[in-house]
Scaffold this motif. Structure first.
Motif, PDB file in Angstrom:
ATOM      1  N   ASN A 188      15.325  21.814 -31.154  1.00 29.46           N
ATOM      2  CA  ASN A 188      13.732  22.352 -32.394  1.00 29.46           C
ATOM      3  C   ASN A 188      14.591  21.357 -33.164  1.00 29.46           C
ATOM      4  OD1 ASN A 188      12.056  24.348 -30.463  1.00 29.46           O
ATOM      5  ND2 ASN A 188      13.482  25.718 -31.136  1.00 29.46           N
ATOM      6  N   GLY A 189      13.691  20.329 -33.356  1.00 28.47           N
ATOM      7  CA  GLY A 189      13.286  19.921 -34.363  1.00 28.47           C
ATOM      8  C   GLY A 189      14.072  18.316 -34.432  1.00 28.47           C
ATOM      9  N   ARG A 190      13.326  17.835 -35.446  1.00 29.09           N
ATOM     10  CA  ARG A 190      13.466  15.804 -34.960  1.00 29.09           C
ATOM     11  C   ARG A 190      14.910  15.387 -35.377  1.00 29.09           C
ATOM     12  NH1 ARG A 190      10.369  11.025 -34.656  1.00 29.09           N
ATOM     13  NH2 ARG A 190      11.288   9.466 -35.314  1.00 29.09           N
ATOM     14  N   ASP A 191      15.187  16.129 -37.120  1.00 27.17           N
ATOM     15  CA  ASP A 191      16.832  15.424 -36.413  1.00 27.17           C
ATOM     16  C   ASP A 191      17.689  15.917 -35.947  1.00 27.17           C
ATOM     17  OD1 ASP A 191      15.641  14.671 -39.108  1.00 27.17           O
ATOM     18  OD2 ASP A 191      16.540  16.054 -40.249  1.00 27.17           O
ATOM     19  N   GLU A 192      17.408  17.639 -35.146  1.00 25.10           N
ATOM     20  CA  GLU A 192      18.120  17.661 -34.212  1.00 25.10           C
ATOM     21  C   GLU A 192      18.446  17.656 -32.945  1.00 25.10           C
ATOM     22  OE1 GLU A 192      21.057  20.219 -34.598  1.00 25.10           O
ATOM     23  OE2 GLU A 192      20.391  19.610 -36.742  1.00 25.10           O
ATOM     24  N   VAL A 193      17.004  17.046 -32.974  1.00 19.62           N
ATOM     25  CA  VAL A 193      16.932  16.335 -31.216  1.00 19.62           C
ATOM     26  C   VAL A 193      17.450  15.044 -31.032  1.00 19.62           C
ATOM     27  CG1 VAL A 193      14.734  15.414 -29.541  1.00 19.62           C
ATOM     28  CG2 VAL A 193      14.236  17.802 -30.834  1.00 19.62           C
ATOM     29  N   LEU A 194      17.087  14.751 -32.510  1.00 26.75           N
ATOM     30  CA  LEU A 194      17.426  12.769 -33.152  1.00 26.75           C
ATOM     31  C   LEU A 194      19.705  12.646 -32.293  1.00 26.75           C
ATOM     32  CD1 LEU A 194      14.874  11.488 -34.810  1.00 26.75           C
ATOM     33  CD2 LEU A 194      14.976  10.937 -31.968  1.00 26.75           C
ATOM     34  N   ARG A 195      19.663  13.617 -32.633  1.00 30.81           N
ATOM     35  CA  ARG A 195      21.179  14.201 -33.293  1.00 30.81           C
ATOM     36  C   ARG A 195      21.822  14.110 -31.354  1.00 30.81           C
ATOM     37  NH1 ARG A 195      22.039  17.648 -37.277  1.00 30.81           N
ATOM     38  NH2 ARG A 195      21.940  16.334 -38.048  1.00 30.81           N
ATOM     39  N   SER A 196      21.290  14.966 -30.845  1.00 27.48           N
ATOM     40  CA  SER A 196      21.400  15.028 -29.693  1.00 27.48           C
ATOM     41  C   SER A 196      21.672  13.773 -28.588  1.00 27.48           C
ATOM     42  CB  SER A 196      20.569  16.679 -28.850  1.00 27.48           C
ATOM     43  OG  SER A 196      19.328  15.900 -28.195  1.00 27.48           O
ATOM     44  N   TYR A 197      20.599  12.785 -28.793  1.00 27.91           N
ATOM     45  CA  TYR A 197      20.465  12.219 -27.881  1.00 27.91           C
ATOM     46  C   TYR A 197      21.545  10.782 -28.630  1.00 27.91           C
ATOM     47  CZ  TYR A 197      16.368  12.698 -25.603  1.00 27.91           C
ATOM     48  OH  TYR A 197      15.786  13.479 -24.489  1.00 27.91           O
ATOM     49  N   ALA A 198      21.887  11.448 -30.048  1.00 24.51           N
ATOM     50  CA  ALA A 198      22.877  10.559 -30.466  1.00 24.51           C
ATOM     51  C   ALA A 198      24.196  10.998 -29.795  1.00 24.51           C
ATOM     52  CB  ALA A 198      22.811  10.288 -32.078  1.00 24.51           C
ATOM     53  N   LEU A 199      24.645  12.043 -30.069  1.00 21.82           N
ATOM     54  CA  LEU A 199      25.374  12.530 -29.096  1.00 21.82           C
ATOM     55  C   LEU A 199      25.740  12.210 -27.540  1.00 21.82           C
ATOM     56  CD1 LEU A 199      26.589  15.347 -30.755  1.00 21.82           C
ATOM     57  CD2 LEU A 199      27.555  15.001 -28.241  1.00 21.82           C
ATOM     58  N   ILE A 200      24.534  12.437 -26.512  1.00 17.13           N
ATOM     59  CA  ILE A 200      24.553  11.897 -25.425  1.00 17.13           C
ATOM     60  C   ILE A 200      24.976  10.210 -25.641  1.00 17.13           C
ATOM     61  CG2 ILE A 200      23.298  11.295 -23.288  1.00 17.13           C
ATOM     62  CD1 ILE A 200      21.896  14.145 -24.687  1.00 17.13           C
ATOM     63  N   MET A 201      24.584   9.317 -26.166  1.00 16.84           N
ATOM     64  CA  MET A 201      24.415   8.306 -26.202  1.00 16.84           C
ATOM     65  C   MET A 201      25.509   7.626 -26.572  1.00 16.84           C
ATOM     66  SD  MET A 201      21.121   6.854 -27.699  1.00 16.84           S
ATOM     67  CE  MET A 201      19.678   6.895 -26.948  1.00 16.84           C
ATOM     68  N   ALA A 202      26.473   8.133 -27.332  1.00 12.64           N
ATOM     69  CA  ALA A 202      28.424   7.852 -27.903  1.00 12.64           C
ATOM     70  C   ALA A 202      28.988   8.475 -27.000  1.00 12.64           C
ATOM     71  CB  ALA A 202      28.159   8.645 -29.170  1.00 12.64           C
ATOM     72  N   ASN A 203      28.083   9.383 -25.701  1.00 12.06           N
ATOM     73  CA  ASN A 203      29.270   9.889 -24.724  1.00 12.06           C
ATOM     74  C   ASN A 203      28.792   9.425 -23.554  1.00 12.06           C
ATOM     75  OD1 ASN A 203      31.431  11.829 -26.171  1.00 12.06           O
ATOM     76  ND2 ASN A 203      29.598  11.707 -26.916  1.00 12.06           N
ATOM     77  N   THR A 204      28.371   8.509 -23.323  1.00 13.85           N
ATOM     78  CA  THR A 204      28.035   7.970 -22.082  1.00 13.85           C
ATOM     79  C   THR A 204      28.273   6.445 -21.492  1.00 13.85           C
ATOM     80  OG1 THR A 204      25.977   9.968 -21.402  1.00 13.85           O
ATOM     81  CG2 THR A 204      26.007   8.325 -20.632  1.00 13.85           C
ATOM     82  N   GLU A 205      28.776   5.869 -20.915  1.00 14.13           N
ATOM     83  CA  GLU A 205      28.983   4.318 -21.280  1.00 14.13           C
ATOM     84  C   GLU A 205      27.807   3.433 -20.298  1.00 14.13           C
ATOM     85  OE1 GLU A 205      31.450   1.491 -21.939  1.00 14.13           O
ATOM     86  OE2 GLU A 205      31.878   3.453 -22.501  1.00 14.13           O
ATOM     87  N   TYR A 206      27.343   4.342 -19.232  1.00 20.62           N
ATOM     88  CA  TYR A 206      26.461   3.611 -18.358  1.00 20.62           C
ATOM     89  C   TYR A 206      25.795   4.677 -18.183  1.00 20.62           C
ATOM     90  CZ  TYR A 206      24.084   1.082 -14.736  1.00 20.62           C
ATOM     91  OH  TYR A 206      22.993   0.740 -14.011  1.00 20.62           O
ATOM     92  N   ILE A 207      24.451   4.507 -18.157  1.00 23.67           N
ATOM     93  CA  ILE A 207      23.172   5.672 -17.560  1.00 23.67           C
ATOM     94  C   ILE A 207      21.922   4.422 -17.678  1.00 23.67           C
ATOM     95  CG2 ILE A 207      21.935   5.980 -19.638  1.00 23.67           C
ATOM     96  CD1 ILE A 207      21.792   8.831 -18.864  1.00 23.67           C
ATOM     97  N   GLN A 208      21.507   5.513 -15.755  1.00 22.44           N
ATOM     98  CA  GLN A 208      20.730   4.565 -15.700  1.00 22.44           C
ATOM     99  C   GLN A 208      19.259   5.413 -14.810  1.00 22.44           C
ATOM    100  OE1 GLN A 208      21.004   1.104 -13.039  1.00 22.44           O
ATOM    101  NE2 GLN A 208      18.769   0.118 -12.727  1.00 22.44           N
ATOM    102  N   PHE A 209      18.201   5.548 -14.955  1.00 22.70           N
ATOM    103  CA  PHE A 209      16.933   6.517 -14.306  1.00 22.70           C
ATOM    104  C   PHE A 209      16.148   5.406 -13.501  1.00 22.70           C
ATOM    105  CE2 PHE A 209      18.007   7.518 -18.987  1.00 22.70           C
ATOM    106  CZ  PHE A 209      18.343   9.141 -18.490  1.00 22.70           C
ATOM    107  N   PHE A 210      16.120   6.297 -12.409  1.00 28.21           N
ATOM    108  CA  PHE A 210      15.380   5.857 -11.406  1.00 28.21           C
ATOM    109  C   PHE A 210      14.046   6.836 -11.039  1.00 28.21           C
ATOM    110  CE2 PHE A 210      19.321   3.899 -10.561  1.00 28.21           C
ATOM    111  CZ  PHE A 210      19.364   2.652 -10.073  1.00 28.21           C
ATOM    112  N   LEU A 211      13.048   6.823 -11.945  1.00 26.95           N
ATOM    113  CA  LEU A 211      11.987   7.945 -11.806  1.00 26.95           C
ATOM    114  C   LEU A 211      11.363   8.032 -10.728  1.00 26.95           C
ATOM    115  CD1 LEU A 211      10.693   7.585 -15.036  1.00 26.95           C
ATOM    116  CD2 LEU A 211      12.724   8.925 -14.338  1.00 26.95           C
ATOM    117  N   THR A 212      10.960   9.183  -9.763  1.00 25.37           N
ATOM    118  CA  THR A 212      10.334   9.404  -8.875  1.00 25.37           C
ATOM    119  C   THR A 212       9.720  10.524  -9.028  1.00 25.37           C
ATOM    120  OG1 THR A 212      12.238  10.445  -7.950  1.00 25.37           O
ATOM    121  CG2 THR A 212      12.065   8.153  -7.189  1.00 25.37           C
ATOM    122  N   ASP A 213       8.876  10.896  -8.327  1.00 27.42           N
ATOM    123  CA  ASP A 213       7.190  11.859  -8.118  1.00 27.42           C
ATOM    124  C   ASP A 213       6.757  12.028  -9.468  1.00 27.42           C
ATOM    125  OD1 ASP A 213       8.516  12.274  -5.910  1.00 27.42           O
ATOM    126  OD2 ASP A 213       9.728  13.673  -6.674  1.00 27.42           O
TER     127      ASP A 213
END
Length: 170
Positions: free
Chosen positions: A50-75
């Motif tokens: 919860n909370g903007r700072d914590e949510v954005l920090r979580s995404y920063a962490l994911i981005m920093a530790n993911t070399e490549y990611i691609q989403f194919f959205l269905t349904d």
């Protein structure tokens, strides 16, 4: 074009922009996609954040530790009611770890996540994310269909778990 149709298309575009920002590892673009107050996220396997700072920090962490990611959205399903919109979809994710020593792409891994994205219309009229919840898909639909067919003698519609297992999704 009707107002409702315009809203649905705008929400679809906002949803696409959210995933594009993650794919590009663009934290600034991702930050722009979220509301400025009282937001939340549940990443697959994580507790609620919860909370903007914590949510954005979580995404920063994911981005920093993911070399490549691609989403194919269905349904993808979009529903708009006033200034709130609900998007449900299946995230067909292709991701990869660090590059190999020779510089080639590291191993790629696929996965399925069902997601619910809740948007609110911001003061400037743009649709921004209020909440995101992702849950890993633990069974194949084909497996579920096979289990349903084989359990017809022992399970009733009132049992709540068609395959007799303790696995729950959603």
């Amino acid at each position: 074009m009707t107002g409702a149709r315009t809203d649905i298309e705008a929400v679809e575009a906002a949803n696409t922009a959210l995933y594009d920002a993650i794919e590009q590892g663009d934290l600034d673009a991702l930050t722009e996609r979220w509301l400025t107050d009282d937001i939340s996220v549940v990443h697959p396997g994580w507790p609620v954040i919860n909370g903007r700072d914590e949510v954005l920090r979580s995404y920063a962490l994911i981005m920093a530790n993911t070399e490549y990611i691609q989403f194919f959205l269905t349904d993808v399903e979009v529903s708009v009611l006033g200034d709130t919109a609900l998007v449900t979809c299946t995230e067909n994710i292709l991701s990869g770890g660090p590059s190999e020593a020779d510089g080639s792409t590291g191993p790629l891994v696929g996965g399925l996540v069902v997601a619910t994205n809740v948007f609110r219309r911001a003061e400037d009229g743009d649709w921004r994310v209020w909440s995101h919840h992702g849950s890993p898909v633990l069974i194949d639909r084909d497996d579920e269909d096979d289990a349903d067919a084989s359990d017809d003698d022992t399970a009733s519609a009132d049992d709540g778990v068609a395959d007799g297992s303790d696995d729950t999704i959603g």
